[in-house]
Motif scaffolding. Structure first.
Motif, PDB file in Angstrom:
ATOM      1  N   LEU A   1     -26.441 -13.696  53.307  1.00  0.00           N
ATOM      2  CA  LEU A   1     -27.074 -13.382  52.023  1.00  0.00           C
ATOM      3  C   LEU A   1     -28.063 -14.495  51.691  1.00  0.00           C
ATOM      4  N   ALA A   2     -29.238 -14.416  52.331  1.00  0.00           N
ATOM      5  CA  ALA A   2     -30.206 -15.496  52.176  1.00  0.00           C
ATOM      6  C   ALA A   2     -31.579 -14.916  51.844  1.00  0.00           C
ATOM      7  N   PHE A   3     -32.444 -15.771  51.363  1.00  0.00           N
ATOM      8  CA  PHE A   3     -33.817 -15.401  51.050  1.00  0.00           C
ATOM      9  C   PHE A   3     -34.462 -14.645  52.224  1.00  0.00           C
ATOM     10  N   GLY A   4     -35.014 -13.445  51.946  1.00  0.00           N
ATOM     11  CA  GLY A   4     -35.708 -12.684  52.986  1.00  0.00           C
ATOM     12  C   GLY A   4     -34.865 -11.627  53.667  1.00  0.00           C
ATOM     13  N   SER A   5     -33.518 -11.727  53.548  1.00  0.00           N
ATOM     14  CA  SER A   5     -32.663 -10.713  54.164  1.00  0.00           C
ATOM     15  C   SER A   5     -32.793  -9.387  53.434  1.00  0.00           C
ATOM     16  N   SER A   6     -32.601  -8.312  54.169  1.00  0.00           N
ATOM     17  CA  SER A   6     -32.605  -6.998  53.530  1.00  0.00           C
ATOM     18  C   SER A   6     -31.170  -6.575  53.244  1.00  0.00           C
ATOM     19  N   VAL A   7     -30.973  -5.990  52.074  1.00  0.00           N
ATOM     20  CA  VAL A   7     -29.610  -5.628  51.665  1.00  0.00           C
ATOM     21  C   VAL A   7     -29.571  -4.238  51.029  1.00  0.00           C
ATOM     22  N   GLU A   8     -28.393  -3.669  51.065  1.00  0.00           N
ATOM     23  CA  GLU A   8     -28.120  -2.446  50.323  1.00  0.00           C
ATOM     24  C   GLU A   8     -26.981  -2.769  49.380  1.00  0.00           C
ATOM     25  N   VAL A   9     -27.212  -2.558  48.095  1.00  0.00           N
ATOM     26  CA  VAL A   9     -26.201  -2.897  47.105  1.00  0.00           C
ATOM     27  C   VAL A   9     -25.768  -1.629  46.377  1.00  0.00           C
ATOM     28  N   GLN A  10     -24.463  -1.402  46.309  1.00  0.00           N
ATOM     29  CA  GLN A  10     -23.953  -0.299  45.506  1.00  0.00           C
ATOM     30  C   GLN A  10     -23.145  -0.870  44.361  1.00  0.00           C
ATOM     31  N   GLY A  11     -23.258  -0.212  43.247  1.00  0.00           N
ATOM     32  CA  GLY A  11     -22.503  -0.705  42.104  1.00  0.00           C
ATOM     33  C   GLY A  11     -22.886   0.016  40.830  1.00  0.00           C
ATOM     34  N   GLN A  12     -22.521  -0.642  39.709  1.00  0.00           N
ATOM     35  CA  GLN A  12     -22.776  -0.046  38.402  1.00  0.00           C
ATOM     36  C   GLN A  12     -23.960  -0.729  37.737  1.00  0.00           C
ATOM     37  N   LEU A  13     -24.855   0.078  37.219  1.00  0.00           N
ATOM     38  CA  LEU A  13     -25.982  -0.439  36.463  1.00  0.00           C
ATOM     39  C   LEU A  13     -25.520  -0.634  35.017  1.00  0.00           C
ATOM     40  N   VAL A  14     -25.549  -1.874  34.545  1.00  0.00           N
ATOM     41  CA  VAL A  14     -25.034  -2.157  33.191  1.00  0.00           C
ATOM     42  C   VAL A  14     -26.035  -2.982  32.400  1.00  0.00           C
ATOM     43  N   LYS A  15     -25.860  -2.982  31.106  1.00  0.00           N
ATOM     44  CA  LYS A  15     -26.667  -3.834  30.229  1.00  0.00           C
ATOM     45  C   LYS A  15     -26.384  -5.291  30.562  1.00  0.00           C
ATOM     46  N   SER A  16     -27.448  -6.089  30.640  1.00  0.00           N
ATOM     47  CA  SER A  16     -27.247  -7.493  30.996  1.00  0.00           C
ATOM     48  C   SER A  16     -26.951  -8.317  29.753  1.00  0.00           C
ATOM     49  N   PRO A  17     -25.988  -9.244  29.825  1.00  0.00           N
ATOM     50  CA  PRO A  17     -25.724 -10.114  28.679  1.00  0.00           C
ATOM     51  C   PRO A  17     -26.856 -11.135  28.479  1.00  0.00           C
ATOM     52  N   SER A  18     -27.647 -11.375  29.531  1.00  0.00           N
ATOM     53  CA  SER A  18     -28.721 -12.357  29.420  1.00  0.00           C
ATOM     54  C   SER A  18     -29.959 -11.731  28.780  1.00  0.00           C
ATOM     55  N   LYS A  19     -30.763 -12.584  28.150  1.00  0.00           N
ATOM     56  CA  LYS A  19     -31.999 -12.088  27.545  1.00  0.00           C
ATOM     57  C   LYS A  19     -33.124 -11.940  28.561  1.00  0.00           C
ATOM     58  N   ARG A  20     -32.889 -12.477  29.763  1.00  0.00           N
ATOM     59  CA  ARG A  20     -33.958 -12.458  30.767  1.00  0.00           C
ATOM     60  C   ARG A  20     -34.248 -11.072  31.320  1.00  0.00           C
ATOM     61  N   GLN A  21     -33.248 -10.190  31.262  1.00  0.00           N
ATOM     62  CA  GLN A  21     -33.463  -8.829  31.761  1.00  0.00           C
ATOM     63  C   GLN A  21     -32.623  -7.850  30.936  1.00  0.00           C
ATOM     64  N   ASN A  22     -33.031  -6.611  30.927  1.00  0.00           N
ATOM     65  CA  ASN A  22     -32.298  -5.589  30.184  1.00  0.00           C
ATOM     66  C   ASN A  22     -31.046  -5.131  30.916  1.00  0.00           C
ATOM     67  N   VAL A  23     -31.213  -4.930  32.209  1.00  0.00           N
ATOM     68  CA  VAL A  23     -30.086  -4.403  32.987  1.00  0.00           C
ATOM     69  C   VAL A  23     -29.795  -5.301  34.172  1.00  0.00           C
ATOM     70  N   GLU A  24     -28.594  -5.169  34.696  1.00  0.00           N
ATOM     71  CA  GLU A  24     -28.256  -5.815  35.966  1.00  0.00           C
ATOM     72  C   GLU A  24     -27.315  -4.899  36.733  1.00  0.00           C
ATOM     73  N   LEU A  25     -27.193  -5.204  38.019  1.00  0.00           N
ATOM     74  CA  LEU A  25     -26.364  -4.351  38.875  1.00  0.00           C
ATOM     75  C   LEU A  25     -25.067  -5.081  39.191  1.00  0.00           C
ATOM     76  N   LYS A  26     -23.971  -4.519  38.695  1.00  0.00           N
ATOM     77  CA  LYS A  26     -22.652  -5.087  38.996  1.00  0.00           C
ATOM     78  C   LYS A  26     -22.228  -4.580  40.361  1.00  0.00           C
ATOM     79  N   ALA A  27     -22.314  -5.449  41.351  1.00  0.00           N
ATOM     80  CA  ALA A  27     -22.141  -5.001  42.727  1.00  0.00           C
ATOM     81  C   ALA A  27     -20.698  -4.679  43.062  1.00  0.00           C
ATOM     82  N   GLU A  28     -20.499  -3.549  43.716  1.00  0.00           N
ATOM     83  CA  GLU A  28     -19.186  -3.234  44.283  1.00  0.00           C
ATOM     84  C   GLU A  28     -19.207  -3.448  45.790  1.00  0.00           C
ATOM     85  N   GLU A  29     -20.391  -3.264  46.359  1.00  0.00           N
ATOM     86  CA  GLU A  29     -20.518  -3.451  47.806  1.00  0.00           C
ATOM     87  C   GLU A  29     -21.910  -3.978  48.109  1.00  0.00           C
ATOM     88  N   ILE A  30     -21.966  -5.048  48.890  1.00  0.00           N
ATOM     89  CA  ILE A  30     -23.260  -5.572  49.336  1.00  0.00           C
ATOM     90  C   ILE A  30     -23.265  -5.539  50.857  1.00  0.00           C
TER      91      ILE A  30
END
Lengths: 407, 407
Positions: A86-115
């Motif tokens: 899991l490093a810069f430049g690697s390609s990934v497929e992430v499955q999980g739940q799209l949820v509201k982010s607690p941070s102000k930097r973004q609206n949503v984030e992906l809670k990963a179940e599988e990477i």
């Protein structure tokens, strides 16, 4: 050479068709994921390349980008998911739940179940380094990889958006699009040097030119558009043009794109300039409205304080022509009214011994001639102008110029 | 040669800017005039070329066409307006009232108050004759005039509409448009012969190639799209491609257009075929909905009884490729999954001694490789397919093939 290419083609084919796997969750682009509300907690699958990794005691943060937008999607996972791959430049497929982010930097984030790491990336070997802002000159050495940086990503997304906007503008204004020819025996501008075209192998045609006449790469579609404006009234083309100029300056390319339009029944430069202005405005509005972050990145990082510059107008009224010059970039637009009077053109051609070669051009004035005019806009220069990019080589995916034809 | 072109360029400029005239009535295209209700009796100005003249005792009927639609606008004038110059092919400006037509043949007609002949047309000399249906072979001799016939007008309007539809389809589907290079040192297909490119004058670069390496006109943008799909996930290009094939058959051109797409994270041919199908459907729906008369004219006059033909699918599952063949036209689509595994590709390239030349292509698999695939669609073949046009030379504005590069 030819054998090698055939071979290479065969090699690139997969040796067997992979079995399609079951798809448990809906695939979303990063752009669409970022645009969702994240309130329904839907299960999604996002695919892309890792732009950053931040490992905390219990949580792992990834930013995944798929080129659909400048912004990346924040993926939050249990730190047990962490691995060297899991490093810069690697390609990934992430499955999980799209949820509201607690941070102000973004609206949503992906809670990963599988990477799942799809393709790893050796950061030692990768010429693009994590968190580094490489100069554009450095990136030009890697035309196959530079598109994975934020800045080239933004420029090329803007280029794509502007391309679509130009097609839309002309269509909405009632213009017919014409594919003017790339190879031509009949060249209009005489500006700069020409590229000549011949088959690489003469086996089949040993004696003559392939086309029986010398053939060149086009420097302008204007004459062909003049033909078509005699049938469709308003026509445009948007394609590659070529100059064999021995220049490596930041202003010149051997292959670049021009938007050209030709309009029948037009009688004044003012009418022509109005179309130029509308084209510029409509295209720029569309870019600013659909790619605001991309434009902002260019302005911020490349040309601090850059706002779209006001441009100088230079009218040479004695030849019914107009050029539009942009400081630091050069001629952005050039337009003129054409001579539509048969007898005037005929006399001039006769005096120069060109009557026979341009009989077809006289024909346009013999059979239902109309006053007409047109203009050309340098597309790369347009992009430089709105983005504040200094070197023309950075607004084209694969720049061609003297001594350089990479890939 | 160069001097002649420069001279010719100077000659075509107007020697003085014409004075703009006052404009009493709103200018309307024929298409917009035909689409109006004609109930308000508004005063308008229409400009175009005369397609027919019918003189009765007290009334003169003209049909005026400006290329904005297949249909012409009927102009009704007092027979006193008649003159020898009001002939087939002349360009005119008509001012008058747009009114409901008493005839069932059209909704509106233009009651002329003033008819001005702008450019006359000598019908003896004009190669296109009134009321004659010239064979397409005959028209090919006049690439600068054939666009003024109904049939070429319809074909080229459909070509323009399909071009716009293709750009819209990909944009709406989240693809980034890429201008893949026309000149390339690095060629993918090995299918057919290549055109080589060199400056026509060697004055500035006497010793070497302009680009230091041999350079060719592209035969496909696939490899460059593969680069870009590693950054933007979904990319497409729509541009000219070239083959130096010694063929004058009705199926081949030296310069033709391809739509090519490349998609990352795709894992099955089915996914790829779905995109092909959606592209075909969306483009054809747009053409049928915006140019129904143009399509009908082609079907009626060129290919009686032609409906869009069902096509054969040919899947070669052992190489994960798909070709879509259309009877009488040839390969319309070709697509495949690419080999994304670095070690497999590396071994194959090494065995063939191509490792060095294609190091950049291996790089795409070294740094965050993903499964990907793509396809190409021959644009002229697509047009032939939906319009039932037998010869590829009739669906391109200025056809280029062996022994022929007119204009």
């Amino acid at each position: 050479m030819l054998r090698a290419r055939r071979l290479f083609r065969a090699l690139r084919s997969c040796s067997s068709a992979p079995c399609p796997r079951p798809r448990p969750s809906a695939r979303l682009s990063v752009r669409d994921a970022l645009g969702s509300l994240g309130t329904s907690g839907e299960r999604v699958k996002v695919q892309g390349w890792i732009r950053s990794v931040r490992s905390q005691k219990e949580v792992l943060f990834l930013h995944v980008n798929d080129g659909s937008s400048l912004e990346s999607l924040q993926v939050v996972a249990d730190s047990s998911c962490d691995s060297r791959e899991l490093a810069f430049g690697s390609s990934v497929e992430v499955q999980g739940q799209l949820v509201k982010s607690p941070s102000k930097r973004q609206n949503v984030e992906l809670k990963a179940e599988e990477i799942k790491v799809i393709g790893s990336c050796d950061s030692q070997e990768f010429p693009i380094k994590y968190k580094e802002r490489h100069p554009l000159e450095y990136l030009r050495q890697y035309p196959h990889l530079r598109c994975r940086t934020n800045i080239l990503g933004s420029i090329l997304r803007v280029r794509s958006e502007a391309t679509a906007a130009i097609h839309s503008f002309f269509k909405d204004s009632g213009f017919v699009h014409i594919h003017t020819p790339i190879i031509t025996s009949n060249d209009c501008e005489g500006a700069g040097e020409l590229f000549q075209v011949e088959p690489s192998s003469k086996i089949n045609l040993p004696e003559k030119n392939f086309f029986d006449v010398p053939a060149f790469l086009t420097v302008s579609g204007q004459l062909h558009l003049e033909v078509m404006s005699g049938a469709f009234t308003q026509v445009f083309t948007f394609g590659p043009t070529f100059r064999a100029e021995n220049s490596q300056s930041r202003r010149h390319l051997a292959e670049f794109y021009m938007v050209e339009a030709e309009i029948s029944f037009i009688e004044s430069l003012q009418d022509l300039m109005q179309v130029m202005e509308e084209l510029f405005k409509a295209t720029t509005m569309m870019v600013l409205s659909n790619c605001p972050e991309d434009v902002e990145l260019c302005h911020k990082f490349i040309a601090p304080g850059h706002k779209i510059r006001t441009y100088a107008k230079k009218q040479l009224f004695n030849v019914a022509a107009v050029d539009l010059l942009v400081p630091g970039i050069g001629e952005l637009f050039g337009g003129s009214l054409r001579e539509e009077r048969h007898h005037v053109l005929e006399q001039r051609l006769a005096r120069s011994g060109l009557t026979e070669a341009y009989q077809w051009y006289l024909d346009l004035r013999r059979f239902g001639s109309v006053p007409h005019g047109g203009f050309g806009m340098g597309f790369e220069r347009y992009l430089q102008c709105i983005l504040g990019i200094d070197n023309i080589k950075d607004v084209v995916p694969f720049p061609r110029f003297t001594h350089s034809c990479l890939l």
